[in-house]
Design a protein around this motif. Structure first.
Motif, PDB file in Angstrom:
ATOM      1  N   PHE A 179       0.855  -1.189   0.000  1.00 46.33           N
ATOM      2  CA  PHE A 179       0.000   0.000   0.000  1.00 46.33           C
ATOM      3  C   PHE A 179       0.891   1.240   0.000  1.00 46.33           C
ATOM      4  N   MET A 181       0.889   4.887   0.880  1.00 48.18           N
ATOM      5  CA  MET A 181       0.026   5.735   1.689  1.00 48.18           C
ATOM      6  C   MET A 181      -0.286   7.067   1.019  1.00 48.18           C
ATOM      7  N   LEU A 184      -3.483   6.569  -0.791  1.00 45.15           N
ATOM      8  CA  LEU A 184      -4.659   6.335   0.053  1.00 45.15           C
ATOM      9  C   LEU A 184      -5.137   7.590   0.769  1.00 45.15           C
ATOM     10  N   CYS A 215      -1.570   2.704  11.532  1.00 47.93           N
ATOM     11  CA  CYS A 215      -0.325   3.198  10.949  1.00 47.93           C
ATOM     12  C   CYS A 215      -0.148   4.665  11.312  1.00 47.93           C
ATOM     13  N   SER A 223      -3.760   5.985   9.791  1.00 51.10           N
ATOM     14  CA  SER A 223      -4.542   5.159   8.878  1.00 51.10           C
ATOM     15  C   SER A 223      -4.899   3.858   9.589  1.00 51.10           C
ATOM     16  N   PHE A 225      -6.533   0.068   9.273  1.00 48.57           N
ATOM     17  CA  PHE A 225      -6.869  -1.003   8.341  1.00 48.57           C
ATOM     18  C   PHE A 225      -7.690  -2.078   9.041  1.00 48.57           C
ATOM     19  N   GLU A 234      -7.993  -0.735   3.948  1.00 42.09           N
ATOM     20  CA  GLU A 234      -8.100   0.490   4.733  1.00 42.09           C
ATOM     21  C   GLU A 234      -9.557   0.764   5.089  1.00 42.09           C
ATOM     22  N   THR A 237      -9.256   7.032   7.952  1.00 40.43           N
ATOM     23  CA  THR A 237      -8.088   7.813   8.344  1.00 40.43           C
ATOM     24  C   THR A 237      -8.497   8.762   9.458  1.00 40.43           C
ATOM     25  N   ASN A 298     -14.051  10.871   7.015  1.00 36.05           N
ATOM     26  CA  ASN A 298     -12.971  10.666   7.974  1.00 36.05           C
ATOM     27  C   ASN A 298     -12.971  11.705   9.084  1.00 36.05           C
TER      28      ASN A 298
END
Length: 346
Positions: A179, A181, A184, A215, A223, A225, A234, A237, A298
């Motif tokens: 991934f 980031m 994303l 993360c 982030s 997941f 994911e 966020t 988010n």
């Protein structure tokens, strides 16, 4: 500890870089610049100090299965110590070519993973005392963090300064997924404070039940997941910090702590992710050019999940939570020589 705010002082002469604690806080170990390693009791007493070498101590890890054993990374070497006779290591592993950034053990403590500045992850078999596998050629920059997957004994995650999160099967070894980031991210189109810095992956943490992977990103986001299925995906966020997020640490299956360069520790309850109305249903597609449906969603999740925020005096290098007498605490290593134990409300 009854004071609810303890300073661990008189140990390090320079910045404390890393810290680990037993689940009840009965032992706390910190590593610092110039290779200093300090062993503390819960009340802040310094019980032992290993005076430094030329290399910084960048990682410490207390064994969960062997009462007196702990691990430390110094430069490109992993050393195993027995706290009953701490002056010299009982084992030493020098398989990394560059400075190690983090060390972690799997659930059964059969393997140790050490990620380094070259982008490699070395998997060491602790039973056979040898290098088991090398995970390489996926990170194009420093590999800053590594995390074994809960309940999946051959899987591991790594994250780095190339903004990549890599999912590995380390037995083969094989990259299962990757991934980026940057791809994303959900930043508003005005590219405000959150996009001053790229989403380097500084730290990873899995929930104890293996459902979530968090993360910590340089752009201030966390982030999250969904790791409940074979392939992670994911979920959301969190707009967590105004500067880079240095640490993520699960307290329980849904409770998460985050720490950052904004000198803030925040606590979150991920079970509240979908509480209230589904933000995505009513999110504006564009608001004065500054918002998007995913960003609005988010933002709503961030508001739902955030429990509390503690302002600290310095940027947070490392943190580890523990519980004692029914209360939860976090021990912080920051840019000062002292460590701080803070109560947390979750």
């Amino acid at each position: 500890m009854e004071e609810l705010n303890v300073k661990l002082q008189g140990g390090h002469t320079n910045s404390a870089l890393c810290v680990d604690a037993k689940s009840d806080g009965s032992r706390i170990i910190s590593g610092g610049e110039d290779g200093e390693i300090c062993l503390w009791t819960r009340d802040g007493t310094l019980s032992h100090k290993l005076h430094g070498e030329n290399e910084d101590c960048t990682g410490v890890y207390i064994s969960r299965t062997k009462e007196s054993i702990f691990y430390a990374s110094l430069g490109n070497t992993v050393k195993v110590f027995d706290s009953r006779n701490i002056q010299s290591p009982v084992e030493s592993y020098q398989f990394n070519e560059e400075e190690i950034d983090q060390i972690v053990l799997d659930e059964k403590e059969g393997f140790l993973a050490a990620c380094d500045d070259s982008g490699d992850v070395k998997i060491i078999s602790l039973q056979e005392k040898r290098l088991y596998k090398t995970l390489r050629r996926k990170h194009t920059n420093i590999c800053a963090t590594v995390c074994f997957r809960v309940r999946k004994p051959w899987e591991i995650f790594s994250g780095g300064m190339d903004c990549n999160l890599i999912h590995w099967d380390f037995s083969r070894p094989k990259c299962l997924n990757q991934f980026n980031m940057q791809e994303l991210q959900d930043a508003p189109s005005d590219l405000g404070a959150y996009m001053v810095n790229p989403p380097f992956v500084h730290n990873l943490s899995m929930s104890p039940d293996g459902k979530y992977l968090a993360c910590a990103l340089e752009n201030g986001f966390v982030s999250v997941f969904d790791a409940s299925k074979k392939n992670i995906a994911e979920m959301c966020t969190l707009h967590a910090h105004t500067q880079g997020v240095s640490q993520v640490d699960f307290v329980s299956s849904t409770k998460l702590l985050t720490g950052g360069n904004d000198c803030t520790v925040a606590s979150w309850d991920l079970s509240k992710m979908n509480s209230g109305e589904d933000a995505s249903t009513h999110a504006p597609s564009e608001t004065n050019g500054h918002s998007s449906p995913i960003h609005s969603r988010n933002s709503q999740i961030t508001e739902n999940c955030k429990l509390s925020e503690i302002q600290h005096s310095s940027k947070i290098n490392w943190m580890k939570n523990f519980s004692h007498s029914g209360n939860h605490f976090v021990v912080l290593a920051d840019q000062s020589p002292d460590l701080t134990v803070l109560p947390i409300q979750i």
